[in-house]
Scaffold this motif. Structure first.
Motif, PDB file in Angstrom:
ATOM      1  N   THR A  92       0.855  -1.179   0.000  1.00 59.40           N
ATOM      2  CA  THR A  92       0.000   0.000   0.000  1.00 59.40           C
ATOM      3  C   THR A  92       0.893   1.231   0.000  1.00 59.40           C
ATOM      4  O   THR A  92       1.566   1.523   0.998  1.00 59.40           O
ATOM      5  CB  THR A  92      -0.926   0.018   1.239  1.00 59.40           C
ATOM      6  N   TRP A  93       0.917   1.944  -1.126  1.00 58.67           N
ATOM      7  CA  TRP A  93       1.745   3.142  -1.246  1.00 58.67           C
ATOM      8  C   TRP A  93       1.155   4.286  -0.446  1.00 58.67           C
ATOM      9  O   TRP A  93      -0.064   4.429  -0.333  1.00 58.67           O
ATOM     10  CB  TRP A  93       1.883   3.547  -2.707  1.00 58.67           C
ATOM     11  N   ASP A  94       2.039   5.137   0.109  1.00 60.98           N
ATOM     12  CA  ASP A  94       1.634   6.332   0.852  1.00 60.98           C
ATOM     13  C   ASP A  94       2.596   7.444   0.443  1.00 60.98           C
ATOM     14  O   ASP A  94       3.793   7.360   0.699  1.00 60.98           O
ATOM     15  CB  ASP A  94       1.719   6.068   2.355  1.00 60.98           C
ATOM     16  N   ASN A  95       2.056   8.478  -0.188  1.00 63.25           N
ATOM     17  CA  ASN A  95       2.882   9.569  -0.706  1.00 63.25           C
ATOM     18  C   ASN A  95       2.820  10.830   0.147  1.00 63.25           C
ATOM     19  O   ASN A  95       3.026  11.931  -0.349  1.00 63.25           O
ATOM     20  CB  ASN A  95       2.458   9.895  -2.144  1.00 63.25           C
ATOM     21  N   THR A  96       2.551  10.684   1.445  1.00 59.89           N
ATOM     22  CA  THR A  96       2.361  11.864   2.289  1.00 59.89           C
ATOM     23  C   THR A  96       3.601  12.301   3.058  1.00 59.89           C
ATOM     24  O   THR A  96       3.544  13.298   3.763  1.00 59.89           O
ATOM     25  CB  THR A  96       1.217  11.620   3.292  1.00 59.89           C
ATOM     26  N   LEU A  97       4.731  11.590   2.941  1.00 60.55           N
ATOM     27  CA  LEU A  97       5.941  11.967   3.663  1.00 60.55           C
ATOM     28  C   LEU A  97       6.899  12.669   2.702  1.00 60.55           C
ATOM     29  O   LEU A  97       7.495  12.024   1.835  1.00 60.55           O
ATOM     30  CB  LEU A  97       6.607  10.730   4.277  1.00 60.55           C
ATOM     31  N   PRO A  98       7.043  13.993   2.827  1.00 56.10           N
ATOM     32  CA  PRO A  98       7.900  14.737   1.897  1.00 56.10           C
ATOM     33  C   PRO A  98       9.323  14.170   1.867  1.00 56.10           C
ATOM     34  O   PRO A  98       9.890  13.803   2.898  1.00 56.10           O
ATOM     35  CB  PRO A  98       7.892  16.158   2.463  1.00 56.10           C
ATOM     36  N   GLY A  99       9.872  14.097   0.650  1.00 57.82           N
ATOM     37  CA  GLY A  99      11.242  13.659   0.482  1.00 57.82           C
ATOM     38  C   GLY A  99      11.437  12.155   0.471  1.00 57.82           C
ATOM     39  O   GLY A  99      12.562  11.675   0.381  1.00 57.82           O
ATOM     40  N   HIS A 100      10.355  11.417   0.588  1.00 55.32           N
ATOM     41  CA  HIS A 100      10.449   9.960   0.635  1.00 55.32           C
ATOM     42  C   HIS A 100       9.430   9.293  -0.276  1.00 55.32           C
ATOM     43  O   HIS A 100       8.363   9.834  -0.541  1.00 55.32           O
ATOM     44  CB  HIS A 100      10.197   9.441   2.067  1.00 55.32           C
ATOM     45  N   ARG A 101       9.758   8.138  -0.700  1.00 56.17           N
ATOM     46  CA  ARG A 101       8.827   7.215  -1.363  1.00 56.17           C
ATOM     47  C   ARG A 101       8.633   6.120  -0.335  1.00 56.17           C
ATOM     48  O   ARG A 101       9.617   5.602   0.224  1.00 56.17           O
ATOM     49  CB  ARG A 101       9.552   6.691  -2.582  1.00 56.17           C
ATOM     50  N   ARG A 102       7.386   5.760  -0.042  1.00 57.28           N
ATOM     51  CA  ARG A 102       7.191   4.722   0.971  1.00 57.28           C
ATOM     52  C   ARG A 102       5.938   3.918   0.701  1.00 57.28           C
ATOM     53  O   ARG A 102       5.010   4.374   0.039  1.00 57.28           O
ATOM     54  CB  ARG A 102       7.144   5.302   2.372  1.00 57.28           C
ATOM     55  N   PHE A 103       5.952   2.691   1.252  1.00 51.68           N
ATOM     56  CA  PHE A 103       4.769   1.843   1.218  1.00 51.68           C
ATOM     57  C   PHE A 103       4.702   1.038   2.493  1.00 51.68           C
ATOM     58  O   PHE A 103       5.688   0.909   3.228  1.00 51.68           O
ATOM     59  CB  PHE A 103       4.745   0.932  -0.025  1.00 51.68           C
ATOM     60  N   TYR A 104       3.510   0.529   2.754  1.00 46.07           N
ATOM     61  CA  TYR A 104       3.278  -0.327   3.916  1.00 46.07           C
ATOM     62  C   TYR A 104       2.947  -1.736   3.442  1.00 46.07           C
ATOM     63  O   TYR A 104       2.416  -1.936   2.352  1.00 46.07           O
ATOM     64  CB  TYR A 104       2.100   0.204   4.754  1.00 46.07           C
ATOM     65  N   SER A 105       3.262  -2.687   4.285  1.00 53.97           N
ATOM     66  CA  SER A 105       2.901  -4.074   4.050  1.00 53.97           C
ATOM     67  C   SER A 105       2.586  -4.695   5.401  1.00 53.97           C
ATOM     68  O   SER A 105       2.668  -4.019   6.433  1.00 53.97           O
ATOM     69  CB  SER A 105       4.052  -4.818   3.348  1.00 53.97           C
TER      70      SER A 105
END
Length: 120
Positions: A92-105
Motif C-alpha cells: 500500500t503506497w503512501d505519498n504523504t511523507l515529503p522527500g520519501h517514497r514509501r509503502f506499507y505491508s
C-alpha cells in the motif's frame, strides 16, 4: 548515551515461526540469525539484513501491531515493492511523507511494516 538502534522486536502468536521464516526470508530477503539457546527455548525467531535486525517474539494473547511499526530503509523501492507483491504480500503506497517514497505491508501474522526510500 544512545549510539544507535540495535533491533526492533515485534510480537507473533504461538506456533507461527514457520510462516514468519517463509515471509522474512523468502519474501523480504532477510537472513535468519540464531537466537542464544536460553532465548531460543522461548520460541520466536530473529532476522537480519545489513545492519537491520527484527526479532519476532512469541506472545500469548497476541494482537498484531496495526499502527506501531518499524520503518525499514530500502534501495530500489519500486523493485522491492514489486518483489513483495509478486510473492503475495500486500503493498500500500503512501505519498504523504515529503522527500520519501514509501509503502506499507503486513507480515503473515498482521504486523504493519513500513518501507522507505528517497523520493525520485
Amino acid at each position: 548515551m544512545i549510539t544507535g538502534l540495535d533491533h526492533v522486536q515485534l510480537a507473533a502468536p504461538p506456533g507461527s515461526e514457520e510462516r514468519l521464516r517463509a515471509y522474512y526470508v523468502d519474501v523480504l530477503g532477510m537472513a535468519e540469525i540464531p537466537k542464544p539457546p536460553v532465548l531460543a527455548a522461548r520460541g520466536g525467531c530473529w532476522f537480519q539484513a545489513g545492519g537491520v535486525q527484527l526479532h519476532l517474539g512469541i506472545e500469548s494473547g497476541f494482537r498484531p501491531a496495526k499502527k506501531a511499526h518499524p520503518g525499514i530503509g530500502v534501495t530500489a523501492i519500486e523493485a522491492y515493492a514489486t518483489r513483495l507483491r509478486d510473492r503475495g504480500a500486500p503493498v500500500t503506497w503512501d505519498n504523504t511523507l515529503p522527500g520519501h517514497r514509501r509503502f506499507y505491508s503486513e507480515d503473515p501474522v498482521g504486523n504493519r511494516l513500513e518501507f522507505l526510500g528517497p523520493a525520485a
